[in-house]
Design an enzyme around this catalytic site. Structure first.
Site, PDB file in Angstrom:
ATOM      1  N   ARG A 159       0.847  -1.383   0.268  1.00  0.00           N
ATOM      2  CA  ARG A 159       0.203   0.032   0.176  1.00  0.00           C
ATOM      3  C   ARG A 159       0.606   1.309   0.655  1.00  0.00           C
ATOM      4  O   ARG A 159       0.292   2.455  -0.047  1.00  0.00           O
ATOM      5  CB  ARG A 159      -0.646   0.277   1.184  1.00  0.00           C
ATOM      6  CG  ARG A 159      -2.520  -1.433   0.847  1.00  0.00           C
ATOM      7  CD  ARG A 159      -3.474  -0.884   2.040  1.00  0.00           C
ATOM      8  NE  ARG A 159      -4.789  -0.841   1.743  1.00  0.00           N
ATOM      9  CZ  ARG A 159      -5.469  -0.698   2.693  1.00  0.00           C
ATOM     10  NH1 ARG A 159      -5.928   0.017   3.240  1.00  0.00           N
ATOM     11  NH2 ARG A 159      -6.914  -1.320   2.771  1.00  0.00           N
ATOM     12  N   LYS A 184       4.606   2.778  -1.356  1.00  0.00           N
ATOM     13  CA  LYS A 184       6.018   2.199  -2.131  1.00  0.00           C
ATOM     14  C   LYS A 184       6.573   3.280  -2.434  1.00  0.00           C
ATOM     15  O   LYS A 184       7.367   4.308  -2.579  1.00  0.00           O
ATOM     16  CB  LYS A 184       5.809   1.207  -3.478  1.00  0.00           C
ATOM     17  CG  LYS A 184       5.406   0.367  -3.272  1.00  0.00           C
ATOM     18  CD  LYS A 184       5.137  -0.722  -4.621  1.00  0.00           C
ATOM     19  CE  LYS A 184       3.872  -0.250  -5.085  1.00  0.00           C
ATOM     20  NZ  LYS A 184       2.910  -0.737  -4.582  1.00  0.00           N
ATOM     21  N   LYS A 240       0.445  18.723 -12.594  1.00  0.00           N
ATOM     22  CA  LYS A 240       0.881  19.644 -11.556  1.00  0.00           C
ATOM     23  C   LYS A 240       2.243  20.622 -11.907  1.00  0.00           C
ATOM     24  O   LYS A 240       2.458  22.136 -12.690  1.00  0.00           O
ATOM     25  CB  LYS A 240       0.878  20.007  -9.845  1.00  0.00           C
ATOM     26  CG  LYS A 240       1.514  21.575  -9.649  1.00  0.00           C
ATOM     27  CD  LYS A 240       0.940  20.884  -7.904  1.00  0.00           C
ATOM     28  CE  LYS A 240       1.667  22.479  -7.651  1.00  0.00           C
ATOM     29  NZ  LYS A 240       1.500  22.443  -5.590  1.00  0.00           N
ATOM     30  N   HIS A 269     -38.617  11.030 -35.301  1.00  0.00           N
ATOM     31  CA  HIS A 269     -38.050  12.267 -33.850  1.00  0.00           C
ATOM     32  C   HIS A 269     -39.336  11.685 -32.960  1.00  0.00           C
ATOM     33  O   HIS A 269     -39.136  12.269 -32.205  1.00  0.00           O
ATOM     34  CB  HIS A 269     -39.506  13.293 -34.693  1.00  0.00           C
ATOM     35  CG  HIS A 269     -39.326  14.022 -35.420  1.00  0.00           C
ATOM     36  ND1 HIS A 269     -37.827  14.334 -36.112  1.00  0.00           N
ATOM     37  CD2 HIS A 269     -39.953  14.432 -37.177  1.00  0.00           C
ATOM     38  CE1 HIS A 269     -37.993  15.142 -38.012  1.00  0.00           C
ATOM     39  NE2 HIS A 269     -38.844  14.837 -37.918  1.00  0.00           N
ATOM     40  N   ASN A 307     -47.630  16.617 -24.582  1.00  0.00           N
ATOM     41  CA  ASN A 307     -49.377  15.549 -23.950  1.00  0.00           C
ATOM     42  C   ASN A 307     -49.998  14.423 -25.484  1.00  0.00           C
ATOM     43  O   ASN A 307     -49.478  14.792 -26.920  1.00  0.00           O
ATOM     44  CB  ASN A 307     -50.644  16.800 -23.921  1.00  0.00           C
ATOM     45  CG  ASN A 307     -50.558  17.306 -22.511  1.00  0.00           C
ATOM     46  OD1 ASN A 307     -50.785  16.539 -21.523  1.00  0.00           O
ATOM     47  ND2 ASN A 307     -51.453  18.380 -22.865  1.00  0.00           N
ATOM     48  N   PHE A 340     -54.332  12.259 -16.969  1.00  0.00           N
ATOM     49  CA  PHE A 340     -55.647  11.669 -16.285  1.00  0.00           C
ATOM     50  C   PHE A 340     -56.611  13.206 -17.203  1.00  0.00           C
ATOM     51  O   PHE A 340     -55.868  13.618 -17.599  1.00  0.00           O
ATOM     52  CB  PHE A 340     -56.348  12.253 -15.184  1.00  0.00           C
ATOM     53  CG  PHE A 340     -55.726  13.872 -14.413  1.00  0.00           C
ATOM     54  CD1 PHE A 340     -56.261  14.749 -14.716  1.00  0.00           C
ATOM     55  CD2 PHE A 340     -54.435  13.758 -12.938  1.00  0.00           C
ATOM     56  CE1 PHE A 340     -55.368  15.677 -14.456  1.00  0.00           C
ATOM     57  CE2 PHE A 340     -54.887  14.728 -13.145  1.00  0.00           C
ATOM     58  CZ  PHE A 340     -54.722  16.034 -13.188  1.00  0.00           C
ATOM     59  N   ASP A 366     -64.618  15.782 -22.121  1.00  0.00           N
ATOM     60  CA  ASP A 366     -64.813  15.223 -22.877  1.00  0.00           C
ATOM     61  C   ASP A 366     -63.835  14.936 -24.078  1.00  0.00           C
ATOM     62  O   ASP A 366     -64.408  14.731 -25.265  1.00  0.00           O
ATOM     63  CB  ASP A 366     -64.078  17.320 -23.667  1.00  0.00           C
ATOM     64  CG  ASP A 366     -62.822  17.666 -22.819  1.00  0.00           C
ATOM     65  OD1 ASP A 366     -62.080  16.664 -22.173  1.00  0.00           O
ATOM     66  OD2 ASP A 366     -62.412  18.602 -22.982  1.00  0.00           O
ATOM     67  N   ARG A 416     -48.867   7.450 -13.173  1.00  0.00           N
ATOM     68  CA  ARG A 416     -48.755   8.813 -14.333  1.00  0.00           C
ATOM     69  C   ARG A 416     -47.256   8.807 -15.545  1.00  0.00           C
ATOM     70  O   ARG A 416     -46.619   8.158 -14.889  1.00  0.00           O
ATOM     71  CB  ARG A 416     -48.620  10.233 -14.281  1.00  0.00           C
ATOM     72  CG  ARG A 416     -48.778  11.585 -15.357  1.00  0.00           C
ATOM     73  CD  ARG A 416     -48.806  13.483 -14.538  1.00  0.00           C
ATOM     74  NE  ARG A 416     -46.848  13.308 -14.272  1.00  0.00           N
ATOM     75  CZ  ARG A 416     -47.494  14.107 -13.933  1.00  0.00           C
ATOM     76  NH1 ARG A 416     -47.929  15.154 -13.158  1.00  0.00           N
ATOM     77  NH2 ARG A 416     -45.846  14.608 -13.259  1.00  0.00           N
TER      78      ARG A 416
END
Length: 510
Positions: free
Chosen positions: A67, A69, A140, A272, A411, A459, A464, A506
């Site tokens: 881990r 070195k 860096k 589309h 919609n 909904f 209509d 929905r």
């Protein structure tokens, strides 16, 4: 000082040693001192090249199971010292720190280890500490040091060595520094996302290193780039390069067809991002023929996708249509021969690939992130709102239509009959307009809507829509419900022998 630097030393610590041997030999040929440790040191020695163990520099062995070195002032001082800074030069001499001009690192494969399904213990051990620190330090200090941070850059670095005989320019070092920080930021992002699986930390971090420039974006005056691994999802067998719009349509086609995975032969045609034709039949040929019948006008230049192999008979039907892309899990040899007769037609074999769980899109000065809509309406979700219950065939058509509606721009209204898309109203500001659009479209292609079903992505606040639908012959409706005025639509359906089911979910798609 000149921006040209003659390298005299290099530190090499890599996981992936493919392509490293020619670099080591060239460094040796140029008389550049090589420092290394662990498996990389052994690799260099096995090449017959002299190497200085890092332990000889630090006077410390590799400890804690490897881990630790390279994490030592004599290593990082050699990398980070500023060669034009008088104080740095004095300290380097005072503490007998060797100058390091080149750093070559290839990190532990953290992402591959995660993808392999390894244990958490193995994954944690693949979090590179020394390597990532070496990369950041060398990048860096690019004014004096060149950092090679990935096996993917080995070949280009070797060319630089060959051309400059160990001399590098400031532009080259800065370019490799940028690549190095790309590597380090991507690496850290992958580690963070591994730990943040529960998303308890509300941070958006995404890094994709594979980018492909497109001819242009959505329109010719816009620049476009695809970031992703296209080859992991598809085998491209034929045709021109995919465009920005092609990719959006292919994405829409794939997520739509996922709804029908493992089902009877199903064929969809998209334009589309919306389905303009979709049918499910006993054969893929008939599914294509009936999908095309849904809107043969919009199908021109569309994206075609099947959920099963495309055979010769189907390919011969497709061949007479101008289309941009054809997608399937497989093609027969005869089908390919037919489809390849159009040189620009893009043919894709879709592979089994896990798709991202989230959707991301730009918004204002940031991004919106959400879970994908992975909810598919099924029989158990249905509540029967009306006294008149749908028939078995109507239920099949309602669920079929619901799948299409979920993937249609809001919609939206979808009309279907006998597992065939009759028409849809897409992306309208009024649900009534979406319905009227779909009815008019169905009529223009001679569909008889008597006994057809209607799906809505949200909904009905007023009765209509069900009234207009009923007057056109629609016999059953599927919708999420949830309006305070649901009863108005339910009452109309009860009075006019229309069956209505509600899903409670929905499916807006904006």
């Amino acid at each position: 000082m000149s921006n040209l630097k003659q390298a005299k030393s290099a530190l090499i610590s890599v996981f992936n040693k493919d392509g490293l041997a020619p670099i080591v030999k060239k460094l040796n040929e140029l008389g550049i001192t090589i420092y290394s440790t662990g498996g990389t040191e052994k690799f260099i020695k096995d090449l017959g090249v002299e190497v200085v163990p890092v332990e000889d520099v630090t006077s410390y062995p590799s400890i804690l199971g490897g881990r630790v070195k390279t994490l030592h002032p004599k290593v990082f001082g050699g990398i980070l010292n500023r060669q034009d800074n008088e104080s740095d030069v004095k300290e380097i001499a005072q503490y007998e720190i060797p100058q390091i001009d080149i750093v070559i690192v290839d990190l532990y494969p953290f992402e591959k280890t995660v993808a392999s399904g390894a244990s958490e213990e193995d994954i944690i051990e693949k979090i590179d500490i020394g390597g990532i620190s070496l990369i950041r330090a060398a990048a860096k200090n690019f004014k004096d040091v060149l950092c090679v941070s990935s096996v993917n850059d080995y070949a280009e670095f070797l060319d630089i060595l060959n051309e400059g005989n160990g001399e590098t320019s400031l532009a080259q070092r800065k370019n490799f520094a940028a690549r190095s920080f790309n590597i380090s930021s991507h690496y850290d992002t992958a580690i963070f996302n591994y730990f943040n699986t529960s998303e308890e930390i509300p941070a958006f971090k995404q890094s994709i290193q594979q980018g492909k420039s497109l001819r242009y974006g959505e329109n010719p005056h816009q620049k476009g780039t695809f970031f992703g691994d296209f080859d992991a999802m598809f085998d491209k067998l034929h045709g021109k390069e995919l465009s920005y719009n092609n990719l959006l349509d292919v994405d829409a086609a794939v997520v739509l067809m996922n709804e029908f995975k493992g089902e009877a032969p199903t064929f969809a045609i998209l334009k589309h991002n919306n389905a303009c034709g979709l049918a499910q039949r006993d054969t893929i040929k008939q599914a294509y023929v009936d999908a095309l019948a849904g809107d043969p006008v919009s199908a021109f230049g569309g994206i075609l996708i099947a959920n099963t192999e495309i055979d010769k008979a189907t390919a011969e039907e497709i061949h007479s249509l101008f289309c941009e892309v054809v997608i399937a899990p497989s093609f027969s040899e005869e089908a390919l021969a037919t489809l390849k007769a159009k040189k620009n037609r893009i043919i894709l074999i879709q592979k089994e690939t896990e798709l991202p769980k989230n959707q991301v899109r730009t918004c204002l000065n940031g991004v919106l992130v959400q879970d994908k809509d992975n909810k598919t309406d099924v029989l158990d979700d249905l509540s029967y709102a009306t006294t008149n219950k749908p028939t078995e065939q109507e239920i099949e058509d309602l669920l079929f239509a619901s799948k299409i509606c979920k993937h249609t721009k809001s919609n939206s209204i979808v009309l279907a009959k006998n597992k065939q898309l009759c028409a849809s109203g897409t992306g309208q500001t009024s649900r009534v307009d979406a319905l009227r659009q779909s009815i008019e479209k169905a009529g223009s292609f001679k569909f008889d809507l008597k006994g057809a079903v209607m799906a809505s992505d949200a909904f009905f606040p007023f009765p209509d829509c069900v009234e207009i639908a009923g007057n056109s012959g629609i016999s059953a409706v599927i919708q999420p419900g949830g309006s305070i005025k649901d009863q108005l639509s339910i009452d109309y359906c009860n009075d006019n022998d229309i069956a209505m089911v509600m899903t409670g979910t929905r499916h807006f798609k904006h």
